[in-house]
Write a protein that holds these residues in place. Structure first.
Motif, mmCIF file in Angstrom:
data_model
loop_
_atom_site.group_PDB
_atom_site.id
_atom_site.type_symbol
_atom_site.label_atom_id
_atom_site.label_comp_id
_atom_site.label_asym_id
_atom_site.label_seq_id
_atom_site.Cartn_x
_atom_site.Cartn_y
_atom_site.Cartn_z
ATOM 1 N N ILE A 28 -1.947 -7.369 -5.352
ATOM 2 C CA ILE A 28 -2.244 -7.308 -3.917
ATOM 3 C C ILE A 28 -0.964 -7.374 -3.094
ATOM 4 N N LEU A 29 -0.048 -8.269 -3.474
ATOM 5 C CA LEU A 29 1.213 -8.385 -2.746
ATOM 6 C C LEU A 29 2.044 -7.115 -2.876
ATOM 7 N N GLN A 33 3.121 -4.426 0.395
ATOM 8 C CA GLN A 33 4.463 -4.022 0.800
ATOM 9 C C GLN A 33 4.470 -2.635 1.435
ATOM 10 N N GLY A 34 3.476 -1.808 1.078
ATOM 11 C CA GLY A 34 3.414 -0.468 1.649
ATOM 12 C C GLY A 34 3.126 -0.466 3.138
ATOM 13 N N VAL A 35 2.589 -1.564 3.664
ATOM 14 C CA VAL A 35 2.308 -1.657 5.102
ATOM 15 C C VAL A 35 3.562 -2.030 5.887
ATOM 16 N N LEU A 36 4.578 -2.551 5.215
ATOM 17 C CA LEU A 36 5.758 -3.069 5.902
ATOM 18 C C LEU A 36 6.497 -1.973 6.655
ATOM 19 N N LEU A 37 6.767 -0.844 6.004
ATOM 20 C CA LEU A 37 7.535 0.224 6.652
ATOM 21 C C LEU A 37 6.802 0.819 7.848
ATOM 22 N N PRO A 38 5.484 1.173 7.736
ATOM 23 C CA PRO A 38 4.800 1.667 8.948
ATOM 24 C C PRO A 38 4.774 0.648 10.078
ATOM 25 N N ALA A 251 -3.506 10.713 9.190
ATOM 26 C CA ALA A 251 -2.734 9.956 8.207
ATOM 27 C C ALA A 251 -3.605 8.908 7.529
ATOM 28 N N LEU A 252 -4.434 8.201 8.295
ATOM 29 C CA LEU A 252 -5.285 7.158 7.723
ATOM 30 C C LEU A 252 -6.345 7.747 6.793
#
Length: 282
Positions: A28-29, A33-38, A251-252
């Protein structure tokens, strides 16, 4: 040898002190991390526009785009999302089904490959918008040309995945199947199909992504609902916030459908023993 062993001891000691998280929590963690850049990109855009470095009428801040989405209302927003999603699913099903049949035929038959593959490769180079006038002349302005254009977009990646996946099967596997006395049907079912599934699933994921791209071009054909219609409406009315809202929804939805296909790929190919990132290993 002793010096090498001594240099390895600190690394082993550090690895023992590394926190051991449960595998599900670690997964899950890792995905989070993929949400961090957006998130950082959206915060940066908000700050840049609020500081006046970029005109707000050219690049509205993310909060304004969110306000535009909320202003559509649940029913209005859902009608556009539903219209585009149904078109993509139907067009993808038609294109992928036809591509799986033709790709399997080309992959299994050298004669079919010599006859069909050159024409398919030539058609693959045609841009999506080049099909629009012809489909309008042939099929009118209803749903048929939209679904056909999306099916065309999905066809070629799936065709490439199926045909190349079958052709690239290791010859030794086929020879083992022949030594085991497998017939043609059993050879396909027990050897060629499992061995080609990684390439097939990659082709399906690429085909679904292209189906979303071709959907935008398809909804330029006299559409009154859908995300492509929102893009056109935003351009004609000079509303950059509406254009960005449609792009965000695309995109979503594209990411959601690709994640669903990736989940199906993991379930279908669970037998593979493939390389995983070293950092994600326990």
């Amino acid at each position: 040898m002793n010096s090498q062993a001594g240099s390895l001891q600190p690394a082993r000691a550090l690895s023992r002190w590394r926190p051991r998280l449960p595998q599900q929590l670690r997964a899950i963690l890792t995905r989070a991390q993929g949400v961090l850049l957006p998130a950082l990109l959206l915060l940066g855009l908000e700050a840049v526009v609020r500081a006046g470095w970029v005109p707000a009428h050219l690049l509205p801040p993310p909060t304004e785009v969110l306000r535009t989405l909320v202003g559509m209302g649940p029913q209005g927003l859902w009608s556009h999302v539903q219209a585009s999603s149904v078109r993509v699913l139907l067009g993808f099903a038609l294109g992928a089904g036809a591509a799986a049949f033709v790709g399997a035929w080309v992959g299994l038959s050298a004669r079919a490959r010599a006859l069909i593959d050159p024409s398919v490769q030539a058609l693959r180079a045609i841009p999506s918008l080049a099909w629009v006038p012809l489909l309008l002349l042939w099929l009118g302005i209803d749903e048929a040309p939209k679904l056909t254009l999306i099916a065309i977009g999905a066809f070629f990646p799936v065709y490439m995945g199926v045909a190349s996946g079958i052709r690239d099967v290791d010859r030794k596997l086929v020879e083992v199947g022949e030594m085991a006395g497998l017939g043609r049907l059993d050879m396909v079912r027990r050897v060629l199909l499992p061995a080609s599934m990684p390439a097939v699933m990659t082709g399906l994921r690429n085909g679904l992504s292209l189906a979303w791209m071709f959907m935008v071009a398809a909804e330029l054909i006299a559409a009154t609902q859908g995300l492509g219609y929102l893009l056109t409406d935003g351009r004609e009315t000079g509303r950059a916030d509406l254009v960005l809202a449609a792009i965000l929804l695309l995109a979503l939805l594209g990411k959601t459908s690709d994640s669903a296909m990736a989940w199906l790929e993991r379930r279908t190919l669970h037998w593979r023993d493939t390389f995983d990132a070293l950092e994600s290993r326990p």
